[in-house]
Design a protein around this motif. Sequence first.
Motif, short mmCIF file in Angstrom:
data_model
loop_
_atom_site.label_atom_id
_atom_site.label_comp_id
_atom_site.label_asym_id
_atom_site.label_seq_id
_atom_site.Cartn_x
_atom_site.Cartn_y
_atom_site.Cartn_z
N ASP A 107 0.86 -1.18 0.00
CA ASP A 107 0.00 0.00 0.00
C ASP A 107 0.90 1.23 0.00
OD1 ASP A 107 -1.80 2.01 0.35
OD2 ASP A 107 -2.51 1.37 2.33
N ARG A 108 0.90 1.96 -1.13
CA ARG A 108 1.80 3.10 -1.26
C ARG A 108 1.11 4.45 -1.04
NH1 ARG A 108 5.68 1.51 -6.43
NH2 ARG A 108 6.23 -0.59 -5.69
N ASP A 109 -0.09 4.40 -0.49
CA ASP A 109 -0.81 5.66 -0.26
C ASP A 109 -0.01 6.60 0.64
OD1 ASP A 109 -2.85 4.84 -1.81
OD2 ASP A 109 -4.20 4.26 -0.17
N ILE A 110 0.75 6.04 1.58
CA ILE A 110 1.45 6.86 2.55
C ILE A 110 2.52 7.73 1.88
CG2 ILE A 110 3.16 5.10 3.09
CD1 ILE A 110 1.63 7.74 5.46
N VAL A 111 3.00 7.33 0.71
CA VAL A 111 4.05 8.13 0.05
C VAL A 111 3.50 8.98 -1.10
CG1 VAL A 111 5.88 6.52 0.68
CG2 VAL A 111 4.66 6.21 -1.50
N GLN A 112 2.19 9.01 -1.27
CA GLN A 112 1.60 9.78 -2.37
C GLN A 112 1.94 11.26 -2.27
OE1 GLN A 112 -0.03 8.61 -5.21
NE2 GLN A 112 0.88 6.75 -4.33
N GLU A 113 1.99 11.78 -1.03
CA GLU A 113 2.30 13.20 -0.84
C GLU A 113 3.76 13.51 -1.12
OE1 GLU A 113 0.31 15.85 -0.06
OE2 GLU A 113 -1.31 14.43 -0.50
N HIS A 114 4.55 12.47 -1.37
CA HIS A 114 5.99 12.67 -1.57
C HIS A 114 6.42 12.25 -2.98
CE1 HIS A 114 6.57 13.46 2.75
NE2 HIS A 114 5.64 12.53 2.91
N LYS A 115 5.51 12.29 -3.94
CA LYS A 115 5.83 11.88 -5.30
C LYS A 115 6.98 12.70 -5.87
CE LYS A 115 1.47 9.92 -6.99
NZ LYS A 115 0.39 10.11 -8.00
N SER A 116 6.98 13.98 -5.62
CA SER A 116 8.05 14.84 -6.16
C SER A 116 9.40 14.43 -5.61
CB SER A 116 7.76 16.30 -5.83
OG SER A 116 6.57 16.73 -6.45
N ARG A 117 9.44 14.11 -4.33
CA ARG A 117 10.71 13.71 -3.72
C ARG A 117 11.16 12.35 -4.28
NH1 ARG A 117 10.73 15.83 2.53
NH2 ARG A 117 12.98 15.68 2.16
N ALA B 278 7.07 18.71 -18.86
CA ALA B 278 6.44 19.30 -20.04
C ALA B 278 5.05 18.72 -20.29
CB ALA B 278 7.33 19.07 -21.27
N ASP B 279 4.72 17.64 -19.60
CA ASP B 279 3.41 16.99 -19.74
C ASP B 279 2.44 17.63 -18.74
OD1 ASP B 279 1.17 15.32 -19.59
OD2 ASP B 279 2.35 13.53 -20.05
N THR B 280 1.38 18.21 -19.26
CA THR B 280 0.41 18.91 -18.41
C THR B 280 -0.06 18.03 -17.26
OG1 THR B 280 -0.37 20.40 -20.13
CG2 THR B 280 -1.92 19.89 -18.35
N HIS B 281 -0.24 16.74 -17.54
CA HIS B 281 -0.79 15.85 -16.52
C HIS B 281 0.25 15.39 -15.50
CE1 HIS B 281 -4.73 15.53 -18.44
NE2 HIS B 281 -4.08 15.47 -19.60
N LYS B 282 1.54 15.62 -15.81
CA LYS B 282 2.59 15.15 -14.90
C LYS B 282 3.40 16.27 -14.26
CE LYS B 282 3.03 10.74 -17.33
NZ LYS B 282 3.93 9.84 -18.12
N THR B 283 3.17 17.47 -14.75
CA THR B 283 3.99 18.58 -14.27
C THR B 283 3.78 18.87 -12.79
OG1 THR B 283 4.70 20.83 -14.80
CG2 THR B 283 2.33 20.41 -14.81
N LEU B 284 2.59 18.53 -12.29
CA LEU B 284 2.28 18.82 -10.88
C LEU B 284 3.27 18.14 -9.94
CD1 LEU B 284 0.26 20.31 -9.09
CD2 LEU B 284 -1.09 18.23 -8.97
N ASP B 285 3.72 16.92 -10.28
CA ASP B 285 4.72 16.22 -9.47
C ASP B 285 6.14 16.48 -9.98
OD1 ASP B 285 2.76 14.98 -7.83
OD2 ASP B 285 2.44 13.49 -9.41
N ALA B 286 6.27 16.65 -11.32
CA ALA B 286 7.60 16.73 -11.90
C ALA B 286 8.27 18.08 -11.65
CB ALA B 286 7.53 16.45 -13.41
N TRP B 287 7.50 19.17 -11.72
CA TRP B 287 8.15 20.48 -11.57
C TRP B 287 8.73 20.68 -10.17
CZ3 TRP B 287 8.11 25.19 -9.06
CH2 TRP B 287 8.86 26.20 -9.68
N PRO B 288 8.02 20.32 -9.09
CA PRO B 288 8.65 20.39 -7.77
C PRO B 288 9.89 19.50 -7.65
CG PRO B 288 6.28 20.24 -7.53
CD PRO B 288 6.59 19.98 -8.97
N ALA B 289 9.88 18.36 -8.37
CA ALA B 289 11.06 17.49 -8.35
C ALA B 289 12.25 18.19 -9.01
CB ALA B 289 10.76 16.17 -9.06
N LEU B 290 11.98 18.95 -10.08
CA LEU B 290 13.05 19.73 -10.71
C LEU B 290 13.66 20.72 -9.72
CD1 LEU B 290 11.88 20.72 -14.33
CD2 LEU B 290 13.88 19.35 -13.68
N ALA B 291 12.78 21.33 -8.90
CA ALA B 291 13.27 22.29 -7.92
C ALA B 291 14.23 21.62 -6.94
CB ALA B 291 12.10 22.92 -7.18
#
Length: 800
Positions: free
Chosen positions: A537-547, A563-576
Amino acid sequence: MAANIRELVVFIASPGDLQEERAAVRQAAEMLNNQHALLSTVRIRVTGWEHVQPEHERPQEVINELVDECDVFLGLLFRKWGSPTGEYDSGFEEEYERALKRRAESGCPNIAIYFKKVSQELLSDPGPQLLKVLKFQRRFQEEHSALYREFTSLEDFKFKIYTFFNSLLISNLQPEPPSPQPEGTVAKRPQPTTEIIHVKNADPARRQIFETMSAFAELVATGSSTQDLDVDRLLMVSLAFQPEKVAIPVHALNRLYGNRADLQISAMEYSLLVWTLADSYGHAAKEAPNVSVPAWYFLGARDADGLRDLTDILVSVSFDDHDNFVARCGALRLLSFIRVKPVELWPSDKDMGISSPSLVPTGSDAQEEIPPVERWEQHLNGTDSTSLALDYMAEVASSADVDFIRDLAARVESRSHRSRLQAIANYLSDDIHRLIELASSYVSSDSWEERFLIHGIGRAKDDDLLRLIDAKNVPIRLNVRALEEITSRRTLTVAEISRVLGRKHEQLVTGLFDAVDRTGSADFKVAVLEAIASLEDRDIVQEHKSRLLALTHSVEDVRVLAADTHKTLDAWPALAILEGPAALADEARKILDTDCSSHMDIAELESAGYKGSVLEFVQGKLRLAALKVLKQLPEDLREKDADTQRVRNELRRRYMVTQETAALMLLDWGGEEDAPMILELADSVVQDKQVLISGSIKLGGIRFARQCLTSSDPDKALLGSKALIEQHNGSLRELKGMLYSSHSSVRIRAINELRERLTDSQLGDFISEYRNKSTGYYYDVVAAIDRMLYAPDPLAGYRS
């Protein structure tokens, strides 16, 4: 019976519907006999039909003998009249007529009849029994043959019968009777006098009590008094002598405190004051000694003898008074606050073979009736306040007490108490293993167990730290602190990380990722990823997708995802995370300036079903990441005015996802204009409420602080007062004004500051000034100053 004791015999006459009132008569007599023991040789003895044995003759004849012996005939009537006796319509009627005839012949007994008021509903359909009572009542009122009283309830009756008996005793108060009186009789009742009857060897306290009683007797007998009657002193004396302990009411004690310089306190009143203080501390918050009872002035507890007297009573209340749970708890708290170790509870220097801080009695008090270990054993095996007793032990025990505590642990029946005693002893020996064993069952917040664990966690072994991380019934800060400690020592194994993830607690998962960032260990990173991969059960790490993305992907891969509209929400913070805030600062500004359209195709999201609040949430998450990037920028890379305005605009949006972060950033970046907006937001948040209030006050300046001081919100008022005191060095006049705030926290904060600015003499004078203000005053202010000036250390120096 001693030859110099004279009895005032009271016979109770009543049918069978007033049993509680009959019991109240006996209680009042017992209470007043105790109260007057030091002042009078007269005692009240109550008789009634309960005192007769069955005889073959007419039963009423046996009861009539008691009527013939009484000095006071006390009749009680309500709804019932009683049963015929063969000569009269009821036993009550026969007893009354007999007493009336005897009084006509000899002047004795005194007669008093108390009628309990009947409701209109009963009067509308009284029935034969009540009709007879009402008929007798009318006759009694018309004849004026004796004292007539009505009462409405049991409590009303208790007060009235107490007053009546008290007046009888004081009217018969003659410490040196002119001539011997036959046993069972009472001298002729004297007229009230304003002169003080001579009391042999009277100390000042006893004389004051006598004067109070005399004034009360005159008031009861004549309806007025030529002497000043201190009703609060009368109440305190009454409560001091009664067997069942009752705290002095807070209003009465505060009025008595106003006359403290003129009051001389008797030993029994002293004991009651300590008991009242203990009762008050028993009701107060566990961690703060702020109460509304000012009593320390009377106790003289700052010198050795006074502290000894105080401690004796506190030990008695906490360990021997099994009927008063609240007072027992308060006494234990006081012992903890004062940090005193009386010899009744702790081994003496001789027993210990060392120099001990125990408070050792002298003279006749030095005989210990019960060895300390046995007194503790009896308490821990037999009362319901053992938790506070252990709190006290943990507060004052030292390494010198280890053997004593272990001896006690071996005697205690409860496994839980035994474990806690062993944990205290081990902690004092620099071993917290037993404490961590306790944590596996339960540790409450702000307890001695939590305090010991926080302070001693650096001494814990790795296995114990893992055990503490696993503990579920402890404050989460203990779990997190244990995780921080062990990850600072070494890299966790995959199995150990899985145990942490298995707790499914957000703060622990965050702690794991923080540990990876803090240590920079590649092995730790791999172990965390392996543990996550094995989760069902990976629900506990859902809030940490960017990390997770930052841990598992390269910068180039994450760029593609962003660059993918549907993935940028997790990917852009990971870039940071991967590239750092400086590299993404301009992108963050575009996200905020374009409402995310620079990085999201809003139309595509809407066509995919992201609308309304859902779309707002998705945009808010990305905007939050952008805010965090700007927050992490070094000062020299910030566009100060422009970035501050971006944050200000974001707060004005009132996006649920971003508003709190924006407000916290404005506390550092903003100005006076932002203070009202941040303060308004503080009303709708929980976690950072006080931080936002305090920061907005700092931005708003002294005018804003004064505005908050008058707020109905206690947090705003307190933080406003703190700002005025700490940042603007509030004037003495302003400080004194705070003592009339409707918020107790503001008042206590102001008192603490006054303590720093005024001498003891000035603070003592201020009590009178404060109490005499026409607008009224708060009891907790007087009580706090009383504690500061007259309580023993360290309680006197306690700051809330």
